[in-house]
Structures are given as C-alpha cells and as structure tokens.
Design a protein around this motif. Structure first.
Motif, PDB file in Angstrom:
ATOM      1  N   TRP A 118       0.027  -0.411   8.045  1.00 17.36           N
ATOM      2  CA  TRP A 118      -0.624   0.888   7.901  1.00 17.36           C
ATOM      3  C   TRP A 118      -2.147   0.679   7.947  1.00 17.36           C
ATOM      4  O   TRP A 118      -2.677  -0.148   7.178  1.00 17.36           O
ATOM      5  CB  TRP A 118      -0.286   1.542   6.560  1.00 17.36           C
ATOM      6  CG  TRP A 118       1.171   1.745   6.290  1.00 17.36           C
ATOM      7  CD1 TRP A 118       1.911   2.846   6.541  1.00 17.36           C
ATOM      8  CD2 TRP A 118       2.066   0.809   5.655  1.00 17.36           C
ATOM      9  NE1 TRP A 118       3.204   2.679   6.124  1.00 17.36           N
ATOM     10  CE2 TRP A 118       3.335   1.425   5.576  1.00 17.36           C
ATOM     11  CE3 TRP A 118       1.918  -0.483   5.171  1.00 17.36           C
ATOM     12  CZ2 TRP A 118       4.438   0.810   5.018  1.00 17.36           C
ATOM     13  CZ3 TRP A 118       3.016  -1.109   4.622  1.00 17.36           C
ATOM     14  CH2 TRP A 118       4.260  -0.471   4.548  1.00 17.36           C
ATOM     15  N   PRO A 119      -2.870   1.396   8.794  1.00 11.96           N
ATOM     16  CA  PRO A 119      -4.336   1.301   8.748  1.00 11.96           C
ATOM     17  C   PRO A 119      -4.857   1.826   7.409  1.00 11.96           C
ATOM     18  O   PRO A 119      -4.389   2.854   6.913  1.00 11.96           O
ATOM     19  CB  PRO A 119      -4.792   2.190   9.908  1.00 11.96           C
ATOM     20  CG  PRO A 119      -3.590   2.345  10.787  1.00 11.96           C
ATOM     21  CD  PRO A 119      -2.410   2.284   9.876  1.00 11.96           C
ATOM     22  N   ILE A 120      -5.816   1.114   6.809  1.00 11.11           N
ATOM     23  CA  ILE A 120      -6.407   1.558   5.547  1.00 11.11           C
ATOM     24  C   ILE A 120      -7.508   2.569   5.795  1.00 11.11           C
ATOM     25  O   ILE A 120      -7.931   3.296   4.895  1.00 11.11           O
ATOM     26  CB  ILE A 120      -6.942   0.348   4.744  1.00 11.11           C
ATOM     27  CG1 ILE A 120      -7.293   0.740   3.309  1.00 11.11           C
ATOM     28  CG2 ILE A 120      -8.133  -0.285   5.442  1.00 11.11           C
ATOM     29  CD1 ILE A 120      -6.114   1.103   2.466  1.00 11.11           C
ATOM     30  N   ILE A 121      -7.981   2.621   7.067  1.00 11.54           N
ATOM     31  CA  ILE A 121      -9.007   3.587   7.476  1.00 11.54           C
ATOM     32  C   ILE A 121      -8.556   4.224   8.778  1.00 11.54           C
ATOM     33  O   ILE A 121      -7.595   3.784   9.397  1.00 11.54           O
ATOM     34  CB  ILE A 121     -10.383   2.899   7.685  1.00 11.54           C
ATOM     35  CG1 ILE A 121     -10.277   1.847   8.807  1.00 11.54           C
ATOM     36  CG2 ILE A 121     -10.885   2.270   6.396  1.00 11.54           C
ATOM     37  CD1 ILE A 121     -11.594   1.221   9.191  1.00 11.54           C
ATOM     38  N   ASP A 122      -9.243   5.309   9.195  1.00 11.30           N
ATOM     39  CA  ASP A 122      -9.012   5.831  10.540  1.00 11.30           C
ATOM     40  C   ASP A 122      -9.456   4.754  11.518  1.00 11.30           C
ATOM     41  O   ASP A 122     -10.646   4.411  11.596  1.00 11.30           O
ATOM     42  CB  ASP A 122      -9.802   7.117  10.763  1.00 11.30           C
ATOM     43  CG  ASP A 122      -9.310   8.255   9.889  1.00 11.30           C
ATOM     44  OD1 ASP A 122      -8.161   8.193   9.428  1.00 11.30           O
ATOM     45  OD2 ASP A 122     -10.091   9.198   9.645  1.00 11.30           O
ATOM     46  N   CYS A 179      -5.703  -3.373   8.532  1.00 17.82           N
ATOM     47  CA  CYS A 179      -4.312  -2.933   8.396  1.00 17.82           C
ATOM     48  C   CYS A 179      -3.696  -3.544   7.151  1.00 17.82           C
ATOM     49  O   CYS A 179      -3.873  -4.737   6.879  1.00 17.82           O
ATOM     50  CB  CYS A 179      -3.489  -3.358   9.618  1.00 17.82           C
ATOM     51  SG  CYS A 179      -3.917  -2.502  11.143  1.00 17.82           S
ATOM     52  N   MET A 180      -2.984  -2.728   6.424  1.00 18.72           N
ATOM     53  CA  MET A 180      -2.156  -3.238   5.334  1.00 18.72           C
ATOM     54  C   MET A 180      -0.795  -3.624   5.917  1.00 18.72           C
ATOM     55  O   MET A 180      -0.204  -2.848   6.677  1.00 18.72           O
ATOM     56  CB  MET A 180      -1.979  -2.195   4.236  1.00 18.72           C
ATOM     57  CG  MET A 180      -3.246  -1.811   3.513  1.00 18.72           C
ATOM     58  SD  MET A 180      -2.935  -0.714   2.094  1.00 18.72           S
ATOM     59  CE  MET A 180      -2.280   0.748   2.912  1.00 18.72           C
ATOM     60  N   VAL A 181      -0.327  -4.809   5.577  1.00 17.61           N
ATOM     61  CA  VAL A 181       0.968  -5.266   6.041  1.00 17.61           C
ATOM     62  C   VAL A 181       1.965  -5.180   4.894  1.00 17.61           C
ATOM     63  O   VAL A 181       1.602  -5.350   3.717  1.00 17.61           O
ATOM     64  CB  VAL A 181       0.873  -6.716   6.583  1.00 17.61           C
ATOM     65  CG1 VAL A 181       0.522  -7.700   5.466  1.00 17.61           C
ATOM     66  CG2 VAL A 181       2.168  -7.134   7.273  1.00 17.61           C
ATOM     67  N   ASN A 182       3.197  -4.872   5.221  1.00 21.12           N
ATOM     68  CA  ASN A 182       4.240  -4.808   4.207  1.00 21.12           C
ATOM     69  C   ASN A 182       4.610  -6.229   3.781  1.00 21.12           C
ATOM     70  O   ASN A 182       5.218  -6.983   4.547  1.00 21.12           O
ATOM     71  CB  ASN A 182       5.471  -4.084   4.753  1.00 21.12           C
ATOM     72  CG  ASN A 182       6.548  -3.893   3.706  1.00 21.12           C
ATOM     73  OD1 ASN A 182       6.283  -4.001   2.505  1.00 21.12           O
ATOM     74  ND2 ASN A 182       7.758  -3.610   4.147  1.00 21.12           N
TER      75      ASN A 182
END
Length: 733
Positions: free
Chosen positions: A321-325, A373-376
């Motif tokens: 998931w991107p942490i920013i635009d 990006c946040m990774v799971n």
C-alpha cells in the motif's frame, strides 16, 4: 613305365580332389569351433521328480549339446540355455555336455561344430533332505542360515530360466551373500524381488547332485539398501524449491510435511534409485519442514530423514500500500510521472527492480517507488516473525491491569479489515523498514527466539480515537478484574460491558448508563461561608500543590493524612478508588502522551512496530516487566528486565530506535529522514483488490475474501472468476 606314371598322376589328382572335398566339407566359413568353460555339472532334483541340469555358461549366443544315457533311455538335445529340464529320468545316469556351433560348409551343407572339450559325469543316486532356509537382509548382502548340516554341501539358489540354480554354497549351516554383481548376484531391480531357496547337495566326480529346493525366501532391493536417504532441498529459482533424496532401506516411501503440529502425507512415490519432488513457489520467508521415511513389507518404519528451511525472502506477489499519493512511471528507467496512485490503494508486487516495484493499477502495469510502500509483513517476512494484530479483533490496551471500556477487548477504529478471513492478519510496514526488521528477526532466530508483532501501521483514525477516549477516562475510577476476568466497576461492584461502557445490572442483566446513577451535585457554598474549598476544573489536585486548611480545622496526622477521630468515635472509612490517571502516570511522573500520541505517531507513517519475543517453537512469549500495550509507567524502559533488554538489542542492532516509556515500541527514524517522509494515513487499509500468484490473477473484497464462481466489475470492466477465483481476462503482461 609310362602307364605307371599316369596311374600315379591320377592317384595324386584323386587324393588332391579328396583333400579339396574334405576341406570343403570341414571348413565352415565364419564359424569358429566353440569352447566350453570348465566346471561341474549341477544336477538339481525338483519336488515333482523332474531334474534340472546346469553347467557353466559359455557366453551369449552359445548353443549346447546335451547327451544323457540312463537305463532304457537316451537323450541328445540342443539348448541355447546353460540348463536343461529333464523328466522321466532318475539317477544313476551318464551325462555329457559340449558347446556347439552351426553353419554351412563350402559344399553348402549344414555343419555342427562341437567343442573339443566336454563336461562328463556319471551321476549316482542319493537321498537328500529338503532344508528350511531363513534370511536376514542387510546393506548390500544377506546372511542365510539353516538347520541340519547332514549333507556335505548346501547351495543358496536363485531362480534363473525357471530353475533354482546355485549362487553361493557352504558346507556349514549358514553363508553370507553379497549382492555386488561380481562375486555375488546383482542387486534386484525395484518391483522385481529376488526369490532364493536352499538345496542340500552331495558332490561327485565332475558333478554336484542337489536335492529339492526349500520354500523360497524373498529379498527386495529396498531391503539391501543403506540407511541414508541424503534428503536435501534445492532452490531452482527464487522461492521455487525441489526436494531430492536417494533410495534407502525399505520397500515403500512416504513424503510428509509438518502442518499445524502434525505430519501430513503429501506423496507415496514408487520405489526408484533417486527421487525429486517439485515444491513449487513457496511464500516469502515461509518455514517448511519435510520428512521422508521408508517402511518394510510389514509397514514398520525403517529410515527417516528430515529437512527444514525458510524460503528466501522477496516481495514478489506481496500486498503493498502506498503511504502517500505515489507517482507511477512506465518503467524503472523512466522517471517521468504518468499519474498518481492514491495513498492506501491495495497493490500486488509483480517484480522488484532496484528501488522500484512493478504493480498493476487500473489494468496498467506500472512502476512505483518501493520506499514509499508499506508491505504486508505476514507475506514478506513470513514465518521469520509471528503476528497477532489484536487491535483487529480484541485490543489488549489496558492501564496496568485495569481494562478501559470501549478500548480493551474491542476492535479499534481503522483496524476493521486488518484480519482477513482467508489469509490472516494484514501487517502493513514501510518496505525499507521491513528489510531492517528481517535482519533483527534472523538474529533472534539464531538465538532460538522469534519476534512477535502486535502492531505495525496504525491509522491516524485509531491514534486519535485511542488518545481521546483514554483522556476522557483519566479521572474515572479504574475498572478491576474479578476472579473470572470480568471487568468490574469498583464503586458499584457491578460488571461493566466493555463494548458500551455500560454497567450490567446484576439482577436483570440489563445495561445501564453509569451517568443515570450519579447523584445531583450539591450547590457550592457561597463565598465566605463555611465549607470545603472548591476543586479545580479537572477535579485533580496539581502535583506539589497543598490544599489550605480551613480556620479552626484540626491538623492532619502525618502518617495517614486523615483527620483524627473524636474520642470514643470510630473513624469513618473512606473508600479509595485509584483513577486511570493515577495508575498510568504514577501520580504525575508520566503523562498520557507518554503512551498514546494525541495527534500523529510514527505508527501512522508505517515506520513503527509494537512487538515482543517468543520462543522459536511458538510455545511461549518471554516474560517482560509488563504486558504489551500496558499504558502505564510499569512499561517504562528503565524497568526493563533481561528479556526486554534482549528485544531492544535485536531491534537497535537493526537500526531501530526505542521509546523510553514503552519497552515494546521501536521505530525507524533513519528511514523517515532518508526519504523525507512527513505524510501519514488517516484511514486504515484493507485487502480489497487484485492479487497474483504463479497461477494467475484473483480479486479480493476488503475483508480478504476471494470472489469465486462469479462475475465482478472492476474499474468499469467485467471479469469472470472461476471456482478457485482466477480470471483469464487479465491484461497481458
């Protein structure tokens, strides 16, 4: 005289012609006279009264002439095998064996050439026992034993051309036979067990007479093998593994995998000299344990070998998931932005190229900067860590041992989709931080411990909810736990429903708003009148401030701070109900902000973790000085025990920084500064979106459920999903 010369010439011519004819008769072009190997003729009596006669093999392509003379019977027979079955004949008899070859002479006539030597024997009659044979297979050999010993010689026989012929002999009550293909027979092939019998014998001149065979014993290849399987694992390509092993003692094989605390059979391959099992592409960082065992014919275990390993770690197919635009580009080499992907959008990594992730966004394959990006973590670090995101189902937040209504044991706002139905917890964490975490996790595992993560990314929505809710309770009497771990209001003694904060009527079980039980406040006394001094707005006395005593009021006793009782009167007991604020802050030494951020926290940026240590076998967490998420001074790092210090050693060794008030909290300030991260996410993330594996694309809803056997519309396009959730309509890659 002249006539004599003609007669002599004619005679010479006749002799020459006769010689030529003789030569033409005896010369067989292309055919050599065969030879016969030396040895004894073996005569084997069968149980049905027939005889099997055998002799040394002269080699492939040989033909033998057998002549047998018995009373009233003569036999002359050719055979291509070095043995012959004979019926209706019994000792005594004479037998002769020659090697033979066939061809045409120069006259075109068929010719038989026999060996110049032959094997001859005059076989005498004898009475021979039928022994009982036992066999004990071992690596590469069999030890045979039998009872009796009355006969001069015994022969272990193997079935050849339908006859049990000797392969080893002994004059005692046992022998050792090696299966080396040289001095002894070759190892039997898989699925072709070797039958062996024993014959009692008596030697004679040029022969050995053997009696009927014993009941056969069966020897299989697996019984002659060693105890090493040489089980190994090979990584054919990133995260794609093969298991390999060799044959070992046993007749049946079983491949098993350790799952959920038990061995599960994966495969029972047919016996072979070597084995290979394709495990496919394994999940990143996943732990695997395999076992190969063999069994004998009775099903008893013979050989066991085990191998365990962690799959290599890579972000391939991980959820991010991107942490920013986040800007996206056409390729890793092209930095020109084609647009932006909104922060919190669920994506799937298809490739890692330097600092870039290749992802699918709105049916396009584009590249984004992996640093934002946040990774799971549950998909990336896998089993290197354990995960229990309790905020997604039953929050652990307490003030020491006191639960907080609407916080403890509740789903915290923003975490509603962090527990998926099919794949467990979502654990978002900024990718550069995750790479550091892996270093810490591997160091812990080397020491026999595992990092257990309770929280990573915390949406700002949750941060504000936790702070505001806790702040509103600081002056409230802290709830206590009864013997059954129920939350109890210390004032009324009633149970409290933690979800609503309402009291539970002990008689009706109805929920009652605590506000409805409050007594109306008395009117404060007018200025200048007698009475207690008014409280400040908070109702709490500031630390270090003394309350002035009223004129004429008796002094307090220094030990208790209570007023002395009148003579003859029992002092009135004033109940003491500690507040959340007093327990949490140690009466002002700490503050709520020491444990919960009021506005934003490092968790909101995906760079912070709350975690502890457990044993590597998942059996137990290590004891710390307080429970995790204990919002009180008991959690401060100056109280760290040895286990908390060990946790800090792993985390700081990987480049993380701690927090003085929480032993469990670590954050990556270095990464935040390196990439200039200032933004954060307000809302939580979910699993909703496209995800891929080696088989293809599937689509999930926000709770992580895969759509199956249906049609869905995504970004204005309809997709048909099969029973396993895959679609064949994904854009070409």
């Amino acid at each position: 005289m002249k006539h004599t010369r003609w007669l002599i010439a004619l005679l010479m011519a006749a002799l020459a012609a006769a010689g030529v004819l003789a030569a033409a008769y005896f010369i067989t072009p292309g055919v050599r006279r065969p030879s016969l190997a030396e040895g004894d003729i073996l005569v084997c009596m069968e149980a049905d009264g027939s005889l099997a006669i055998a002799w040394p093999d002269a080699g492939a392509g040989s033909v033998y002439l057998v002549e047998l003379h018995a009373e009233g019977q003569n036999l002359r027979q050719h055979t291509e095998k070095p043995s012959l079955a004979v019926t209706g004949v019994s000792a005594p008899f004479q037998v002769r064996v020659q090697a033979a070859a066939f061809g045409k002479n120069l006259l075109g006539m068929d010719r038989e050439l026999t060996s110049l030597t032959s094997l001859k024997a005059e076989v005498a009659s004898a009475v021979l026992e039928t022994p009982v044979l036992t066999a004990e297979p071992e690596e590469g050999a069999v030890t045979f034993s039998w009872e009796g010993g009355k006969s001069p010689v015994y022969a272990v026989c193997a079935l050849r051309d339908g006859v049990y012929l000797p392969v080893a002999s002994s004059s005692g009550t046992g022998t050792h036979l090696r299966f080396d293909g040289k001095e002894g027979p070759a190892m039997p092939e898989h699925g072709q067990p070797l039958e062996l019998t024993l014959r009692a014998g008596v030697p004679g001149a040029g022969y050995v007479l053997y009696g009927p065979p014993s009941a056969p014993v069966t020897v299989e290849r697996g019984e002659l093998l060693g105890d090493e399987l040489s089980l190994s694992v090979q990584e054919a390509e990133p995260r794609v593994y093969d298991l390999e092993w060799t044959e070992a003692r046993g007749v049946a094989y079983e491949l098993r995998e350790w799952r959920d605390g038990a061995w599960v059979t994966l495969e029972q391959p047919e016996p072979a000299e070597s084995f290979r099992c394709d495990l496919g592409r394994l999940a990143s960082g996943s732990y695997h344990r395999y076992q190969v065992l063999t069994r004998d014919r009775a099903g008893e275990r013979q050989v066991e070998e085990e191998v365990s390993f962690y799959a290599s770690v890579s972000p391939l197919y991980c959820t991010v998931w991107p942490i920013i635009d986040l800007d996206f580009c056409e390729s890793a080499e092209e930095s020109q932005s084609l647009g932006r992907i909104p922060a919190g959008t669920t994506l799937c990594v298809l490739e890692e190229d330097g600092q870039w992730f290749r992802v699918r966004y709105k049916d396009r394959y584009v590249y984004v900067d992996s640093r934002y990006c946040m990774v799971n973590l549950s998909e990336y670090t896998g089993d290197y860590c354990a995960y229990d995101i309790t905020n997604s189902y039953e929050s652990l937040f307490k003030v020491h041992n006191s639960p907080m209504a609407t916080i403890t044991a509740q789903v915290i706002p923003g975490f509603e989709h962090m527990l998926t139905e099919e794949e467990g917890f979502l654990v978002p964490y900024l990718y550069p931080c995750a790479q550091k975490l892996l270093t810490a996790a591997q160091a812990a595992l080397e020491d026999g411990y595992r990092l257990k993560i309770y929280e990573a990314f915390r949406p700002n929505e949750a941060t504000r909810y936790l702070y505001d809710t806790a702040a509103a309770k600081l002056t409230d009497p802290a709830l206590v736990l009864d013997e059954e771990e129920n939350a109890v209001d210390p004032v009324t003694g009633w149970r409290v429903d933690l979800a609503s904060g309402f009291l539970v009527d002990p008689e009706t079980e109805e929920l009652i708003d605590p506000a409805s039980l409050l007594q109306p406040e008395e009117e404060p006394p007018e200025a200048g009148t007698e009475g207690e001094p008014p409280e400040d707005e908070s109702g709490l006395q500031e630390e270090g401030e003394d309350t002035p005593a009223e004129a004429g009021e008796p002094p307090e006793t220094p030990e208790t701070g209570e007023l002395p009782a009148e003579a003859g009167e029992e002092p009135e007991e004033i109940p003491d109900y500690p507040t959340y604020g007093a327990i949490m802050t140690d009466n002002g030494r700490f503050r709520l902000g020491s444990f919960l951020a009021a506005v934003t926290s490092a968790h909101n940026r995906g760079i912070a973790l709350d975690l502890t240590l457990e044993t590597a076998d998942f059996q137990a967490e290590l004891e710390m000085q307080s429970a995790i998420h204990d919002l009180s001074w008991y959690s401060a790092v100056y109280l760290n025990n040895d286990n908390a210090e060990l946790l800090a050693e792993y985390m700081t060794g990987a480049g993380m920084a701690g927090l003085s008030s929480e032993w469990w909290h670590f954050q990556d300030n270095e990464t935040r500064e390196a990439i200039g991260l200032t933004s954060y996410l307000y809302k939580g993330v979910d699993a909703g979106g496209w995800t891929r594996d080696d088989r293809g694309w599937r689509y999930r809803d926000p709770d992580g459920r895969y759509y199956r056997n249906t049609t869905v519309t995504v970004d204005g396009k309809r997709y048909t999903l099969d029973r396993d959730g895959y679609t064949s309509q994904a854009p070409a890659e």
